[in-house]
Design a protein around this motif. Structure first.
Motif, PDB file in Angstrom:
ATOM      1  N   ILE A  75       7.179   1.294   3.963  1.00  0.00           N
ATOM      2  CA  ILE A  75       6.291   0.317   3.337  1.00  0.00           C
ATOM      3  C   ILE A  75       5.217  -0.021   4.363  1.00  0.00           C
ATOM      4  N   GLU A  76       3.974   0.140   3.977  1.00  0.00           N
ATOM      5  CA  GLU A  76       2.866   0.022   4.919  1.00  0.00           C
ATOM      6  C   GLU A  76       2.778  -1.373   5.541  1.00  0.00           C
ATOM      7  N   GLU A  77       2.974  -2.405   4.730  1.00  0.00           N
ATOM      8  CA  GLU A  77       2.876  -3.770   5.247  1.00  0.00           C
ATOM      9  C   GLU A  77       3.966  -4.055   6.283  1.00  0.00           C
ATOM     10  N   LEU A  78       5.167  -3.596   6.007  1.00  0.00           N
ATOM     11  CA  LEU A  78       6.259  -3.826   6.949  1.00  0.00           C
ATOM     12  C   LEU A  78       6.058  -3.057   8.245  1.00  0.00           C
ATOM     13  N   GLU A  79       5.509  -1.845   8.150  1.00  0.00           N
ATOM     14  CA  GLU A  79       5.237  -1.087   9.367  1.00  0.00           C
ATOM     15  C   GLU A  79       4.161  -1.774  10.216  1.00  0.00           C
ATOM     16  N   ASN A  80       3.154  -2.361   9.546  1.00  0.00           N
ATOM     17  CA  ASN A  80       2.113  -3.086  10.294  1.00  0.00           C
ATOM     18  C   ASN A  80       2.695  -4.306  10.998  1.00  0.00           C
ATOM     19  N   VAL A  81       3.569  -5.051  10.310  1.00  0.00           N
ATOM     20  CA  VAL A  81       4.193  -6.218  10.913  1.00  0.00           C
ATOM     21  C   VAL A  81       5.087  -5.805  12.081  1.00  0.00           C
TER      22      VAL A  81
END
Length: 86
Positions: A75-81
């Motif tokens: 999940i892109e958002e979780l990887e960014n976080v």
């Protein structure tokens, strides 16, 4: 005590199935505890060694006993976080 236990089982034969079922249930519970302890990633014994063991879980390896059509994609958002917090 051991001889009295077998003496009771010899005199009251109707207790034999009960003892067998209870002992097999206890053995099954013990076996599942050992299986979970050694093969599951969410069971932690040493909390000071690696406080976040879920970071080392291989996403391609199924973690359940039975997995039906499991596909993993990040999940892109979780990887960014995750990148920001490290």
């Amino acid at each position: 005590m051991n001889s009295s236990f077998f003496h009771i089982l010899k005199t009251k034969k109707e207790l034999i199935p009960l003892v067998g079922i209870v002992s097999s249930a206890a053995a099954g519970a013990l076996a599942f505890c050992a299986y979970s302890l050694f093969s599951k990633s969410d069971v932690i014994i040493n909390k000071s060694g690696n406080p976040e063991p879920w970071e080392n879980v291989d996403p391609t390896k199924p973690q359940k006993l039975l997995t039906v059509h499991q596909k993993w994609k990040p999940i892109e958002e979780l990887e960014n976080v995750r990148k920001l917090t490290k």
